[in-house]
Design a protein around this motif. Structure first.
Motif, short mmCIF file in Angstrom:
data_model
loop_
_atom_site.label_atom_id
_atom_site.label_comp_id
_atom_site.label_asym_id
_atom_site.label_seq_id
_atom_site.Cartn_x
_atom_site.Cartn_y
_atom_site.Cartn_z
N GLU A 258 0.36 -1.36 0.23
CA GLU A 258 0.09 0.21 -0.34
C GLU A 258 0.77 0.89 -0.40
OE1 GLU A 258 -2.26 -0.39 2.96
OE2 GLU A 258 -3.53 -1.93 2.46
N LEU B 179 1.78 1.96 -3.50
CA LEU B 179 1.13 2.85 -4.54
C LEU B 179 1.14 3.98 -3.77
CD1 LEU B 179 -1.81 -0.62 -4.25
CD2 LEU B 179 -0.09 0.28 -6.44
N ALA B 180 1.00 4.44 -2.54
CA ALA B 180 0.51 5.80 -2.01
C ALA B 180 1.50 6.81 -2.79
CB ALA B 180 0.21 5.80 -0.72
N GLY C 35 3.52 6.44 -5.60
CA GLY C 35 2.75 6.39 -6.84
C GLY C 35 2.08 7.91 -7.08
N GLN C 36 1.41 7.35 -6.40
CA GLN C 36 0.07 8.65 -5.75
C GLN C 36 0.69 9.96 -5.90
OE1 GLN C 36 -2.91 6.36 -3.99
NE2 GLN C 36 -3.39 5.41 -5.73
N GLU D 157 2.88 11.43 -8.01
CA GLU D 157 2.07 11.91 -9.36
C GLU D 157 1.30 13.13 -9.44
OE1 GLU D 157 -1.84 9.10 -11.12
OE2 GLU D 157 -0.50 8.34 -11.42
N LEU D 158 1.07 13.45 -8.57
CA LEU D 158 0.49 14.93 -8.33
C LEU D 158 0.84 16.12 -7.67
CD1 LEU D 158 -2.00 13.53 -5.00
CD2 LEU D 158 -2.77 13.95 -7.44
N ARG E 69 -3.32 17.10 -12.99
CA ARG E 69 -4.36 16.79 -14.12
C ARG E 69 -5.78 17.08 -14.12
NH1 ARG E 69 -3.20 10.78 -13.40
NH2 ARG E 69 -5.25 10.70 -13.74
#
Length: 166
Positions: free
Chosen positions: A99, A102-103, A105-106, A109-110, A115
């Motif tokens: 997890e 994944l966090a 990576g997010q 991205e932010l 976006r």
């Protein structure tokens, strides 16, 4: 449940960074070490892979066991095996690491990309003659990996525009 195939021979510092965001460490070093020892099957093999001393790793895990009040590893003549409590905790640690990945990576991205959605209005001749080539050229840029969705023509908007102009 030792899964030695998944044991990554990473320096301890890199393992610590891999579960944190920036300088923030979200999992304790003891939890990371417990996972490493369980995957390696012994303190010695984990110590070699992590470039640490086996006694330092053992001391950290002993402190963790004292804090929890239960043994996490069964020490055997030729290695270690997680106890049922250790298995349960290891399952959580591994889930938290997944997890966390994944966090991270997010968050990357932010922080690295903006976006949103872009709507393009065009006349019928422009939308069929020029716009497809423009959109195709946009797909060549690196931000494509950041989440550009395929373009969908909105026929309703086109029809409404034609009715208003007619």
């Amino acid at each position: 449940m030792n899964d030695k195939r998944q044991f990554a021979a990473l320096p301890f510092e890199k393992m610590q960074r891999s579960v944190g965001v920036g300088n923030m460490q979200l999992l304790s070093s003891s939890a990371i070490l417990l996972d490493a020892v369980a995957r390696a099957g012994s303190f010695r093999r984990a110590a070699e892979a992590l470039n640490m001393s086996a006694s330092a790793i053992n001391r950290q895990i002993l402190n963790m066991e004292a804090e929890i009040g239960l043994p996490l590893l069964e020490r055997l003549p030729r290695g270690v095996r997680p106890t049922p409590v250790g298995e349960r905790l290891l399952a959580d640690i591994r889930r938290w690491r997944r997890e966390q990945t994944l966090a991270e990576g997010q968050l990357r991205e932010l922080t690295g990309q903006r976006r949103g959605a872009v709507s393009i209005g065009a006349t019928e001749c422009f939308s069929t003659a020029v716009l497809p080539d423009v959109i195709r050229s946009l797909w060549q840029y690196p931000f494509r990996a950041g989440g550009i969705d395929p373009v969908r023509l909105d026929r309703r908007a086109h029809t409404q525009t034609r009715r208003q102009g007619a």
